[in-house]
Scaffold this active site. Structure first.
Site, PDB file in Angstrom:
ATOM      1  CB  CYS A   1      -0.599  -0.278   0.773  1.00 40.12           C
ATOM      2  SG  CYS A   1      -2.688   0.862   0.797  1.00 40.12           S
TER       3      CYS A   1
ATOM      4  CG  HIS B   1      -3.149  -3.989   3.666  1.00 40.57           C
ATOM      5  ND1 HIS B   1      -2.006  -3.025   4.171  1.00 40.57           N
ATOM      6  CD2 HIS B   1      -3.702  -3.149   2.744  1.00 40.57           C
ATOM      7  CE1 HIS B   1      -1.774  -1.581   4.270  1.00 40.57           C
ATOM      8  NE2 HIS B   1      -3.786  -1.121   2.569  1.00 40.57           N
TER       9      HIS B   1
ATOM     10  CD  GLU C   1      -0.376  -5.688   5.600  1.00 41.88           C
ATOM     11  OE1 GLU C   1      -0.533  -6.198   4.743  1.00 41.88           O
ATOM     12  OE2 GLU C   1      -0.437  -3.725   5.677  1.00 41.88           O
TER      13      GLU C   1
END
Lengths: 232, 90
Positions: free
Chosen positions: A85, A194, A196
């Site tokens: 991002c 994302h 994560e």
């Protein structure tokens, strides 16, 4: 394996990235934007957020920070670097990846669980995926529209530098549905979604099996571990 | 003190979602004269000494490497002005 996660002023997913690194089986190392010291890490993550309040352009001021000099050098030596991002925006501003990222074409911030296709498994961050594998990870951005001129786009496509492509919906007007890119060598990868945020059951996207059980993002961090082991 | 103004615009061939949003708002308030809007940036750089060729060269380099990302934007003008600070006396 030790993976550094850089914190810039305005980073907000640095702790999440550290947690993903830990869940994948590596040791996270906090790196500071104002340092010139990478603490000897084996790989580097530039996390999501709004570094410097997105002033000037998203990622532009962070790209000029002291630590980025070291990150650019390390990338040149083949050290794996992942930008998520805002981290992707930093990589683009630092010219480690081609093209640019601009405000979403519809003008709104978007937050959704996003289906992606893995287009390139020949990178340090995607080797644990199958070519063409479809995954779901959260996406949240206001300025994730990938653009490049026709010549750059043709080169990116021709050399297989698209790593992730949006499926179902193009959430931000990105050209060619591009969600993530690699450099030619494959050690530098950037993506708007994302991974994560999809690493632990109970905290990821919904799947048909159960609510919030999606952990498709974990393979990104496992890939870099495998990559390091293969090189050792 | 002399000021150098740098103007940056999104590349003409690329999307300008910000400009589109402004154009949409103009249409909603009933403006009919405006066909299109593009939004750029204006930087005012105050310099210490006189604006000579070396300073302008420096500013051009800053403009093309920092103030604009020439992948997505163009530096459209660099102009030196004596002072543009309101109320400042010469």
């Amino acid at each position: 394996m030790r993976i550094g996660v850089v914190t810039f002023p305005g980073s907000l997913d640095d702790r999440d990235a550290q947690r993903a690194v830990r869940l994948a089986g590596a040791e996270p190392v906090a790196l500071w934007h104002g340092d010139h010291d990478l603490h000897g890490v084996d790989a580097i993550v530039l996390p999501g957020g709004f570094s410097y309040g997105d002033y000037l352009r998203c990622g532009a001021i962070a790209a000029l920070s002291p630590i980025m000099r070291e990150v650019v050098d390390a990338a040149g030596r083949g050290v794996p670097v992942l930008g998520i991002c805002n981290g992707f925006q930093v990589l683009v501003e630092a010219h480690l990846l081609p093209g640019g990222l601009i405000r979403n074409d519809h003008g709104r911030f978007v937050c959704r669980d996003q289906r992606l296709r893995v287009e390139s498994t020949g990178t340090a961050w995607t080797s644990a995926f199958r070519e063409g594998q479809e995954i779901v990870v959260p996406l949240k951005n206001g300025e994730g529209g990938f653009i490049a001129d026709a010549e750059t786009l043709a080169r990116i496509e021709g050399e297989g530098q698209v790593v992730f492509r949006y499926l179902d919906v193009n959430p931000n007007g990105s050209l060619h549905d591009i969600a993530g890119l690699r450099n030619e060598r494959g050690n530098v990868v950037g993506l708007m979604p994302h991974p994560e945020h999809a690493v632990e059951p109970g905290f990821g996207p919904d799947t048909t099996a159960a609510m919030r059980s999606g952990t498709d993002g974990l393979a990104v961090f496992r890939s870099v571990l495998e990559h390091a082991l293969a090189r050792a | 003190m002399p000021t150098i103004v740098v103007e940056v615009m999104p590349k003409a061939e690329l999307l300008d979602p910000q400009g589109k949003a402004v154009a949409g708002a103009l249409e909603r308030i009933g403006t009919t004269a405006v066909r299109d809007v593009r939004v750029g940036k204006r930087f005012e750089l105050t310099v210490d000494g006189p604006v000579d060729a070396a300073v302008l060269e420096d500013v051009r380099r800053i403009a093309e490497t920092v103030l604009a990302n020439t992948v997505i934007e163009d530096v459209v003008a660099i102009t030196a002005e004596e002072s543009i600070v309101p109320g400042e006396t010469h």
